[in-house]
Design an enzyme around this catalytic site. Structure first.
Site, PDB file in Angstrom:
ATOM      1  N   CYS A 182      -2.064  -9.920   8.948  1.00 34.84           N
ATOM      2  CA  CYS A 182      -2.721  -8.715   9.515  1.00 34.84           C
ATOM      3  C   CYS A 182      -4.075  -8.813   9.780  1.00 34.84           C
ATOM      4  CB  CYS A 182      -2.414  -7.628   8.391  1.00 34.84           C
ATOM      5  SG  CYS A 182      -3.325  -7.677   6.619  1.00 34.84           S
TER       6      CYS A 182
ATOM      7  N   HIS B   9      -4.110  -4.388   3.599  1.00 36.52           N
ATOM      8  CA  HIS B   9      -3.486  -4.324   4.886  1.00 36.52           C
ATOM      9  C   HIS B   9      -4.383  -3.721   6.058  1.00 36.52           C
ATOM     10  CE1 HIS B   9       0.228  -5.338   7.296  1.00 36.52           C
ATOM     11  NE2 HIS B   9      -0.070  -4.308   8.211  1.00 36.52           N
TER      12      HIS B   9
ATOM     13  N   HIS C 113       0.250  -4.410  14.539  1.00 33.39           N
ATOM     14  CA  HIS C 113      -0.134  -5.005  13.276  1.00 33.39           C
ATOM     15  C   HIS C 113       0.710  -6.240  13.196  1.00 33.39           C
ATOM     16  CE1 HIS C 113       2.729  -2.825  10.248  1.00 33.39           C
ATOM     17  NE2 HIS C 113       3.043  -2.631  11.545  1.00 33.39           N
TER      18      HIS C 113
END
Length: 437
Positions: free
Chosen positions: A350, A401, A413
């Site tokens: 990420c 994240h 993402h």
């Protein structure tokens, strides 16, 4: 005549006693400086080796963390599969419950409409014989027991599903906690590795400077040795000139003495002989002056080598922006695989996708992990995020994240190993906060 020879010999002695030793002393001094630089270079190389050992140790730690992250990713994949199976079970049980409810409602409606409530007493009284009564009671008992078993099974299944849901949530929370810890540890390792790389670069630059200085000293030594050879040649020439001058002076002195003896023996010749002798003396004197001029050697001054400037290393050029936007760069990576710790170009995690997108589009280093990327902009509410802003999951300072907002509540993402780089919406997975970039 001897008075003319003596200064020439003194001059030759001065050449031998001053020029030679000064060149030798200079060469010896340069040798000492070269030795000092070699010792300095050796020390710097030892420090570089130590730093490299530390970097290797950190790389091993990173490899261990990657292994742990891979294990967590496998656990997450299993949890997703278990969640999907549970969802299917819940859906099936829901259908069964709905069917049972319909049957129960129909039975209740039938009782109310037809008055067909059944009891053990009614069954016995309605029997035509004793054996018929027993058969009816057994049948009724079987029906009631089946209904009770079905209800109990339904309750057991529902409790099992709830237990599995609770277990899944507990595991998900644990994995999330582990991800936060791993992300923080990755950040610490990245910072430590950067510090060591800066130190190593500094040592390398210092060693390069020391090597350049050593090369300058070596060049000075070569020049000094060349000067020493020149001085040796000058010394030999001076000796030869002094010896020649001495031989010439001795010959001239012998000629003068011979001429004087001849003059004393032939006094009866008169003024003619005397005049000839005077002429010879003048000629010899001229010869002495000529020899004295040829025998004199002018010492060549020892040239001082120009200082060699220390080269300044060229600065490392910053990466040029490739144009476009971070959003378009990130969207171009859709479908690529998820690999924890990877920053592209073939796979990403990420934070790696965010790093790659901004570095490629803008030449902007926003950091290599989520917590660092939190500080790359200004924190805003999730509802205020626009295309190019960042969404974060987790607590500020402990995020785990990150995604790039696309506008309209969607984001791109690097999701997980099963999904890779993809697009989702905040309605599917709500972020905790956002950062204006």
């Amino acid at each position: 005549m001897k008075k003319r020879v003596i200064p020439m010999l003194v001059l030759s002695s001065l050449v031998l006693s001053t020029v030679g030793p000064s060149a030798t002393a200079f060469a010896d001094d340069v040798d000492s400086k070269i030795q000092q630089q070699e010792q300095k270079i050796s020390g710097l190389k030892a420090q570089e080796a130590s730093v490299q050992t530390q970097i290797a140790s950190l790389q091993n730690e990173i490899a261990e963390i990657v292994t742990q992250a891979d294990q967590l990713q496998l656990e997450q994949t299993e949890l997703r599969e278990q969640t999907a199976a549970l969802a299917a079970e819940i859906a099936e049980l829901t259908k069964r419950i709905e069917k049972r409810e319909v049957a129960i409602q129909e039975q209740a409606r039938d009782v109310q409409v037809n008055g067909s409530a059944t009891s053990y007493m009614d069954t016995v009284l309605a029997a035509e014989s004793f054996s018929d009564a027993i058969t009816r009671v057994q049948a009724l008992t079987t029906i009631v027991r089946a209904n009770n078993d079905l209800v109990q099974q339904q309750k057991d299944d529902q409790q099992a599903v709830e237990a599995k849901k609770a277990e899944t949530q507990e595991k998900s929370a644990k994995i999330e906690e582990n991800q936060v810890a791993l992300e923080a540890q990755k950040g610490e390792i990245i910072k430590s590795q950067l510090d060591l790389e800066v130190l190593q670069a500094g040592l390398s630059a210092e060693r390069a400077t020391a090597e350049d200085q050593k090369a300058a000293f070596v060049q000075q030594k070569a020049e000094a040795e060349a000067q020493r050879a020149l001085v040796a040649q000058q010394e030999a020439a001076a000796r030869e000139a002094a010896e020649a001058a001495a031989a010439t002076a001795a010959a001239e002195q012998s000629t003068v003495e011979e001429n004087n003896s001849t003059t004393a023996a032939t006094e009866d010749v008169g003024n003619t002989t005397s005049g000839n002798s005077g002429s010879n003396n003048n000629t010899n004197s001229g010869g002495n002056n000529t020899n004295s001029g040829n025998g004199g050697v002018t010492p060549t001054p020892t040239p001082t080598p120009d200082p060699v400037p220390t080269p300044t290393p060229d600065p490392t050029p910053a990466p040029a922006p490739s144009g476009g936007s971070a959003v378009s760069v990130a969207m171009a990576q859709k479908g690529k695989s998820y690999v924890w710790g990877s920053k592209g170009p073939n796979s990403f995690d990420c934070s790696g996708l965010v790093y790659y997108a901004f570095m490629t589009a803008q030449g902007r280093n926003v950091g290599g992990y989520t917590v660092a990327q939190e500080g790359a902009g200004t924190r805003i509410a999730v509802s205020e995020a626009q295309a190019g802003d960042l969404y974060f999951w987790g607590a500020p300072g402990a995020s785990y994240h990150v995604a790039i907002a696309l506008g309209g509540g969607s984001f791109v993402h690097a999701a997980n190993p099963s999904q890779g780089v993809c697009v989702n919406s905040v309605s599917e997975w709500a972020p905790s906060f956002a950062v204006r970039m």
